[in-house]
Design an enzyme around this catalytic site. Structure first.
Site, mmCIF file in Angstrom:
data_model
loop_
_atom_site.group_PDB
_atom_site.id
_atom_site.type_symbol
_atom_site.label_atom_id
_atom_site.label_comp_id
_atom_site.label_asym_id
_atom_site.label_seq_id
_atom_site.Cartn_x
_atom_site.Cartn_y
_atom_site.Cartn_z
ATOM 1 N N ASP A 67 59.071 8.684 24.134
ATOM 2 C CA ASP A 67 58.818 7.640 24.949
ATOM 3 C C ASP A 67 59.595 6.441 24.675
ATOM 4 O O ASP A 67 60.446 6.394 24.031
ATOM 5 C CB ASP A 67 57.094 7.248 24.500
ATOM 6 C CG ASP A 67 56.992 7.136 23.016
ATOM 7 O OD1 ASP A 67 58.003 7.134 22.247
ATOM 8 O OD2 ASP A 67 55.824 7.330 22.819
ATOM 9 N N ASN A 136 44.320 5.074 17.770
ATOM 10 C CA ASN A 136 43.319 5.768 18.673
ATOM 11 C C ASN A 136 43.435 7.156 19.074
ATOM 12 O O ASN A 136 42.966 7.727 20.040
ATOM 13 C CB ASN A 136 43.428 5.143 19.925
ATOM 14 C CG ASN A 136 44.989 5.045 20.315
ATOM 15 O OD1 ASN A 136 45.857 5.737 20.115
ATOM 16 N ND2 ASN A 136 45.087 4.590 21.748
ATOM 17 N N HIS A 138 46.287 8.871 19.918
ATOM 18 C CA HIS A 138 47.306 9.119 20.842
ATOM 19 C C HIS A 138 48.530 9.807 20.318
ATOM 20 O O HIS A 138 48.792 9.881 19.018
ATOM 21 C CB HIS A 138 47.948 7.878 21.601
ATOM 22 C CG HIS A 138 48.860 6.828 20.890
ATOM 23 N ND1 HIS A 138 48.756 5.583 21.042
ATOM 24 C CD2 HIS A 138 49.790 7.476 19.882
ATOM 25 C CE1 HIS A 138 49.624 5.000 20.320
ATOM 26 N NE2 HIS A 138 50.223 5.947 19.597
ATOM 27 N N GLU A 143 47.654 7.883 26.029
ATOM 28 C CA GLU A 143 46.397 7.315 25.364
ATOM 29 C C GLU A 143 45.100 7.877 25.874
ATOM 30 O O GLU A 143 45.086 8.880 26.652
ATOM 31 C CB GLU A 143 46.508 5.915 26.122
ATOM 32 C CG GLU A 143 47.851 5.008 25.780
ATOM 33 C CD GLU A 143 47.796 4.421 24.559
ATOM 34 O OE1 GLU A 143 47.316 5.156 23.504
ATOM 35 O OE2 GLU A 143 48.343 3.391 24.335
HETATM 36 C C1 F6R Z 1 56.367 6.603 19.055
HETATM 37 C C2 F6R Z 1 55.276 7.408 19.515
HETATM 38 C C3 F6R Z 1 54.001 7.124 19.067
HETATM 39 C C4 F6R Z 1 53.935 6.829 17.633
HETATM 40 C C5 F6R Z 1 52.369 6.271 17.087
HETATM 41 C C6 F6R Z 1 52.330 6.307 15.401
HETATM 42 O O1 F6R Z 1 57.421 7.215 19.702
HETATM 43 O O2 F6R Z 1 55.327 8.191 20.367
HETATM 44 O O3 F6R Z 1 52.737 7.837 19.445
HETATM 45 O O4 F6R Z 1 54.301 8.099 16.773
HETATM 46 O O5 F6R Z 1 51.955 5.451 17.703
HETATM 47 O O6 F6R Z 1 53.214 5.162 15.247
HETATM 48 P P1 F6R Z 1 53.540 4.630 13.778
HETATM 49 O O7 F6R Z 1 54.064 5.587 13.042
HETATM 50 O O8 F6R Z 1 54.275 3.297 13.702
HETATM 51 O O9 F6R Z 1 52.266 4.426 12.892
#
Ligand code: F6R
Length: 247
Positions: A67, A136, A138, A143
């Site tokens: 992303d 959450n 995701h 989301e």
């Molecule tokens: C990042 C992504 C997100 C993160 C997730 C966890 O490229 O796609 O899904 O992997 O938000 O983020 P952290 O590791 O910062 O807790």
């Protein structure tokens, strides 16, 4: 599904890097699906060490990221392009022409989503996709929603994601509200998936994702249907699962 429980984030990072390294050793032109965020930083540090120690060669490796925020220049320190360059790419012998991150600066975002999807298909799909998990539930920026979004798409970030990600910004107002993300279908087509989760903030999401019903309200729950998923969680992230199992 394989669950590996580690004492802490440090061990988690080493083990996850080992799995990615094994993929790149077995197939030197692997397409790796990569994630950003705190969970991945330690993994990239370990990959850089393996490269510096002569175990790994990235010269033929291709990467596709999950992303990118919309409207963010790659020189902006908050962009995922900047993150990837600093946390991994500039430290290994990867050919930057083989690294792909959605471009959130183009005028026609729908066209960008379609080309990203085509691009992954043209590479022959993703050999190993690294995932973090949002508090959450995701994955990528898919989301919680009423339906699973199959392809790369434009996302309105969830309030909880905006709050979680505000730790990277000066204040919550600065957090972008939109991003481009690979879809659930894009992720599910990866040949292998490696999901990492660290810390108690992820415990509920992990429990719901792997021990709850499969629902777009917990996007990671779809991974229960994938044939080759490895989850590495540290004790804090896994705590609610072991409590549930021991009941
Ligand atoms: C990042 C992504 C997100 C993160 C997730 C966890 O490229 O796609 O899904 O992997 O938000 O983020 P952290 O590791 O910062 O807790």
């Amino acid at each position: 599904m394989r669950f590996i429980i580690t004492e802490d984030y440090e061990v988690l990072s080493k083990k996850a890097a080992g799995i990615i390294a094994a993929q790149a050793l077995q197939k030197n032109d692997s397409t790796l699906g990569l994630a950003t965020g705190d969970s991945a930083v330690g993994i990239y540090k370990n990959l850089i060490k393996l490269y510096n120690d002569g175990f790994l060669d990235f010269s033929k490796v291709k990467t596709v990221n999950l992303d990118e925020y919309i409207g963010m220049d790659m020189n902006n320190k908050q962009s995922y392009a900047y993150y990837m360059k600093n946390n991994l790419f500039k430290n290994v012998n990867i050919d930057m022409a083989n690294t792909y991150i959605p471009n959130g600066l183009v005028d026609d975002l729908n066209l960008e989503c379609k080309s990203y999807e085509n691009h992954i298909a043209n590479l022959g799909g993703i050999d190993l996709q690294l995932l973090g998990i949002g508090s959450n539930g995701h994955i990528g920026f898919n989301e919680p929603s009423e339906t699973f979004k199959m392809h790369t798409h434009v996302v309105e970030l969830d309030e909880r994601t905006i709050k979680d990600n505000s730790r990277f910004f000066n204040n919550i107002q600065e957090v972008p509200r939109k991003s481009i993300s690979m879809g659930i279908g894009t992720i599910m087509k990866a040949k292998k998936i490696l999901l990492v989760a660290s810390g108690k903030n992820k415990a509920e999401a992990l429990l719901n994702a792997f021990y709850g019903e499969i629902t777009p309200k917990v996007p990671a729950s779809i991974l229960q249907l994938h044939h080759d998923v490895t989850v590495i969680a540290d004790k804090e992230a896994e705590k609610l699962i072991s409590e549930k199992i021991s009941k």
